[in-house]
Design a protein around this motif. Structure first.
Motif, short mmCIF file in Angstrom:
data_model
loop_
_atom_site.label_atom_id
_atom_site.label_comp_id
_atom_site.label_asym_id
_atom_site.label_seq_id
_atom_site.Cartn_x
_atom_site.Cartn_y
_atom_site.Cartn_z
N ARG A 31 0.83 -1.22 0.00
CA ARG A 31 0.00 0.00 0.00
C ARG A 31 0.86 1.26 0.00
O ARG A 31 0.55 2.24 -0.69
CB ARG A 31 -0.95 -0.02 1.20
CG ARG A 31 -2.07 -1.05 1.08
CD ARG A 31 -3.11 -0.88 2.17
NE ARG A 31 -2.59 -1.20 3.49
CZ ARG A 31 -2.57 -2.43 4.01
NH1 ARG A 31 -3.04 -3.45 3.32
NH2 ARG A 31 -2.10 -2.63 5.24
N ARG A 32 1.95 1.26 0.77
CA ARG A 32 2.83 2.43 0.80
C ARG A 32 3.43 2.70 -0.58
O ARG A 32 3.53 3.85 -1.02
CB ARG A 32 3.94 2.22 1.84
CG ARG A 32 3.43 2.18 3.28
CD ARG A 32 4.55 1.95 4.27
NE ARG A 32 4.02 1.77 5.61
CZ ARG A 32 3.80 0.58 6.19
NH1 ARG A 32 4.13 -0.52 5.54
NH2 ARG A 32 3.28 0.50 7.40
N GLU A 35 0.75 4.04 -3.08
CA GLU A 35 0.47 5.45 -2.83
C GLU A 35 1.60 6.34 -3.34
O GLU A 35 1.35 7.35 -4.03
CB GLU A 35 0.27 5.69 -1.33
CG GLU A 35 -0.02 7.14 -0.96
CD GLU A 35 -0.21 7.34 0.53
OE1 GLU A 35 -0.37 8.50 0.95
OE2 GLU A 35 -0.19 6.34 1.29
N ALA A 36 2.84 5.97 -3.05
CA ALA A 36 3.97 6.80 -3.45
C ALA A 36 4.14 6.84 -4.96
O ALA A 36 4.35 7.91 -5.56
CB ALA A 36 5.25 6.28 -2.79
N SER A 38 1.85 6.17 -7.21
CA SER A 38 0.70 6.81 -7.84
C SER A 38 0.91 8.32 -7.95
O SER A 38 0.59 8.94 -8.97
CB SER A 38 -0.58 6.51 -7.06
OG SER A 38 -0.93 5.15 -7.16
N LYS A 39 1.47 8.92 -6.92
CA LYS A 39 1.78 10.35 -6.96
C LYS A 39 2.81 10.63 -8.04
O LYS A 39 2.69 11.61 -8.80
CB LYS A 39 2.29 10.81 -5.59
CG LYS A 39 1.25 10.78 -4.49
CD LYS A 39 1.85 11.19 -3.15
CE LYS A 39 0.82 11.13 -2.04
NZ LYS A 39 1.43 11.46 -0.71
N SER A 97 -4.97 1.90 -8.72
CA SER A 97 -5.21 3.31 -8.46
C SER A 97 -5.45 3.96 -9.81
O SER A 97 -5.47 3.29 -10.84
CB SER A 97 -4.01 3.95 -7.75
OG SER A 97 -2.91 4.11 -8.64
#
Length: 302
Positions: A31-32, A35-36, A38-39, A97
């Motif tokens: 998950r980390r 998220e990273a 995806s940005k 995502s």
């Protein structure tokens, strides 16, 4: 044309910090990374690609895929790369995502390859080998519709990550699944694939493996893609990260060994230094291009 974004120093630092303890919290670390990256992928180039979404190949909501087409006409039909996501057999989505896993297909489409991002039924909807049978349906669909999408049906490449690597390899290697018509592939690309079924104590996803393959460990070897490799197996490219979900690096190397012994020649194997199980796929379409270039060479026949 938008430049490829580099992986920033702070993300490399985060990867270096969690890498050696990746297996202690695989779900949280995945998950980390999602998220990273995806940005970061919001900055990645998407020009020159037309996306057609939610094409159904079956009645289940997950039996859909997206097509990433290079813009402009081509004098010759294009190769196609069919991508299958992971998720430990019980979760995941082709659009994990807004950016992941579309980043993979954008990368290859920007290099003149039609990209197909495949959804498939998970373990709660269908046990083994249902996901691989879904892949078979998509391969058939692509062959049937190749002309309208400017695809060369003789140049289909199947690529799977994590559990998706298990599903793609089962389809490609196991004649019981792809059937007498053959696999119809020009090549198979395994990225951090769980190509052996196991419910060992050291596997934090053991119960998820059982959700798909069942609890009878005596059947696992027969269900495992590595058990069906032979001299006639499809050309295969294998990549694994320095920091993997437990056992996946072992099984990727077992696959490489079995292919080498069967074919009397080692397959291409790429080891991603500093990368982890998720960054191995999430970094496509960034300035970190070495793996992508190696796969493009494999597709070109180098």
């Amino acid at each position: 044309m938008t430049e490829l974004p580099p992986i920033p120093d702070e993300l490399w630092a985060q990867m270096a910090e969690i890498g050696p303890r990746w297996g202690a919290d695989t779900g949280g670390n995945v998950r980390r990374m999602i998220e990273a990256f995806s940005k970061l992928q919001k900055l990645a180039p998407k020009d020159g690609v037309t996306v057609t979404r939610d094409i159904a190949y079956g009645s289940h909501p997950r039996q859909q895929f997206d097509i990433f087409s290079p813009q402009g006409s081509s004098d010759m039909p294009r190769p196609a790369l069919l991508f299958v996501h992971g998720g430990a057999f019980v979760e995941g989505h082709r659009n994990r995502s807004d950016e992941i896993y579309a980043n993979v297909l954008y990368y290859f489409a920007r290099h003149g390859i039609v990209g197909i991002n495949i959804g498939y039924r998970l373990a709660d909807d269908t046990p083994y080998p249902g996901a691989s049978q879904d892949i078979a349906s998509v391969v058939d669909w692509v062959k049937d519709h190749a002309t309208e999408w400017q695809i060369d049906p003789a140049r289909l490449y199947l690529m799977g990550h994590s559990a998706g690597g298990a599903h793609t390899a089962s389809y490609a290697y196991d004649r019981r699944i792809h059937g007498p018509k053959g696999h119809g592939l020009a090549g198979l690309i395994i990225i951090s694939g769980r190509v052996r079924a196991d419910n060992l104590a050291e596997n934090p996803n053991a119960r998820k493996v059982e959700a798909y393959y069942g609890t009878d460990g005596g059947k696992f070897d027969d269900y495992s893609p590595v058990s069906h490799v032979d001299a006639d197996s499809v050309r295969t490219f294998i990549a694994l990260a320095e920091f993997e979900n437990p056992l996946i690096d072992l099984y990727c190397l077992e696959l490489a060994h079995r292919l080498a012994m069967a074919k009397r020649r080692a397959p291409p194997v790429y080891w991603l230094k500093r990368h982890n199980h998720t960054s191995s796929i999430a970094h496509f379409n960034t300035a970190e291009t070495a793996l992508g270039e190696a796969i493009l060479g494999f597709i070109a026949g180098d």
